[in-house]
Write an enzyme that holds these catalytic residues in place. Sequence first.
Site, mmCIF file in Angstrom:
data_model
loop_
_atom_site.group_PDB
_atom_site.id
_atom_site.type_symbol
_atom_site.label_atom_id
_atom_site.label_comp_id
_atom_site.label_asym_id
_atom_site.label_seq_id
_atom_site.Cartn_x
_atom_site.Cartn_y
_atom_site.Cartn_z
ATOM 1 N N GLY A 131 66.735 52.539 18.780
ATOM 2 C CA GLY A 131 67.402 51.259 17.755
ATOM 3 C C GLY A 131 68.561 51.754 17.171
ATOM 4 N N ASN A 191 59.496 46.442 24.764
ATOM 5 C CA ASN A 191 58.448 46.595 23.905
ATOM 6 C C ASN A 191 58.854 46.152 23.373
ATOM 7 O OD1 ASN A 191 56.742 48.002 21.483
ATOM 8 N ND2 ASN A 191 58.063 49.716 21.731
ATOM 9 N N TRP A 192 58.069 44.599 22.932
ATOM 10 C CA TRP A 192 58.615 44.025 21.998
ATOM 11 C C TRP A 192 58.078 44.300 20.176
ATOM 12 C CZ3 TRP A 192 56.741 38.415 24.263
ATOM 13 C CH2 TRP A 192 57.409 38.035 24.985
ATOM 14 N N LYS A 193 57.394 45.282 19.763
ATOM 15 C CA LYS A 193 57.749 45.281 19.218
ATOM 16 C C LYS A 193 56.653 44.739 18.142
ATOM 17 C CE LYS A 193 60.886 49.253 19.023
ATOM 18 N NZ LYS A 193 61.697 50.391 19.088
ATOM 19 N N GLY A 210 64.608 46.645 21.669
ATOM 20 C CA GLY A 210 66.049 45.411 21.732
ATOM 21 C C GLY A 210 65.969 44.135 22.398
ATOM 22 N N GLU A 225 61.279 59.513 24.168
ATOM 23 C CA GLU A 225 62.278 58.069 23.452
ATOM 24 C C GLU A 225 62.735 59.227 21.592
ATOM 25 O OE1 GLU A 225 60.906 54.213 24.237
ATOM 26 O OE2 GLU A 225 59.787 54.971 22.051
ATOM 27 N N SER A 231 67.566 52.127 22.770
ATOM 28 C CA SER A 231 68.984 51.955 23.076
ATOM 29 C C SER A 231 69.282 51.928 24.555
ATOM 30 C CB SER A 231 70.198 52.546 22.366
ATOM 31 O OG SER A 231 69.959 52.574 21.247
ATOM 32 N N GLU A 267 56.889 55.872 16.152
ATOM 33 C CA GLU A 267 57.317 54.528 15.019
ATOM 34 C C GLU A 267 55.661 54.394 14.342
ATOM 35 O OE1 GLU A 267 59.040 50.884 15.985
ATOM 36 O OE2 GLU A 267 60.547 51.725 16.417
ATOM 37 N N HIS A 276 53.425 55.643 20.236
ATOM 38 C CA HIS A 276 55.085 54.934 19.640
ATOM 39 C C HIS A 276 55.613 55.683 18.134
ATOM 40 C CE1 HIS A 276 58.799 52.978 18.721
ATOM 41 N NE2 HIS A 276 58.975 52.525 20.611
#
Length: 254
Positions: A175, A11-13, A237, A169, A215, A99, A97
């Site tokens: 992160g 997931n490159w966000k 990440g 998650e 993570s 976020e 997600h």
Amino acid sequence: MATRTPFIAGNWKMHKTHAEAAAFIAAAKESLAATQTVEYAICAPFTALQAVADAAKGTAIQVGAQNMYFAEKGAYTGEVAPGMLQALGCAYVILGHSERRQYFHETDDMINKKVLAALAHGLKPILCVGEDLEQRERNLTNEVVAVQTEDGLKGVTAEQLADVVIAYEPIWAIGTGRSSTAEDANAVIGHIRQVLARKFGNEAAGTVRIQYGGSVKPENIATFMAQPEIDGALVGGASLEADSFVALVQGAQK
Ligand SMILES: O=C(CO)COP(=O)(O)O
């Protein structure tokens, strides 16, 4: 026991231009081809999806989006429709997600509409669920993920469930460098599978891939994959560098 193919999704966000995305695929594709027992996808920003799809042609790299709207088309300025993603060659779409829930106020009801729309357009949803730190400290983890799973999958049939991936998650692990322990993630994922079994039956629940996210890195992927309930990872990440993504895929072999 059902055999579930391990699945790593990056997931490159909100990272990488289309040119950077194409360079990543060019750098990763040969090494990735050596691992044939793991499925893998790159979930890129909308603006890089075409570049990823083009660069990944002829490889086993699958393409995913990170969100979409549920309507077919219409006056929804700034939104992207399921059919647009399908036309680009996307196989997956991340939905719900944390976020999106936190910063863009997505509710379980809205996420459910997106899940149904994705399935109707041949896109496989990666439905994200997970508790925040306060909920964890109040021992509400199982309850929170059960509600998010049940509400997110309202109206989905047992047959459609085969195309759904769930990503557990825990928000406090995203992160932060502070991952869940593998045993703990395995227990919550086992609980999610029980929730699915109640709703869809044991057989359907036994075939759904459930990933852990938060993570995950090349150094800890094998520990998570050693757990019986964990079928892969949704990685932020550590999916941004080609070498690291390749190492995650290699490390996901069961
Ligand atoms: O949110 C995540 C993937 O969707 C996890 O992000 P990190 O791997 O950067 O913790």
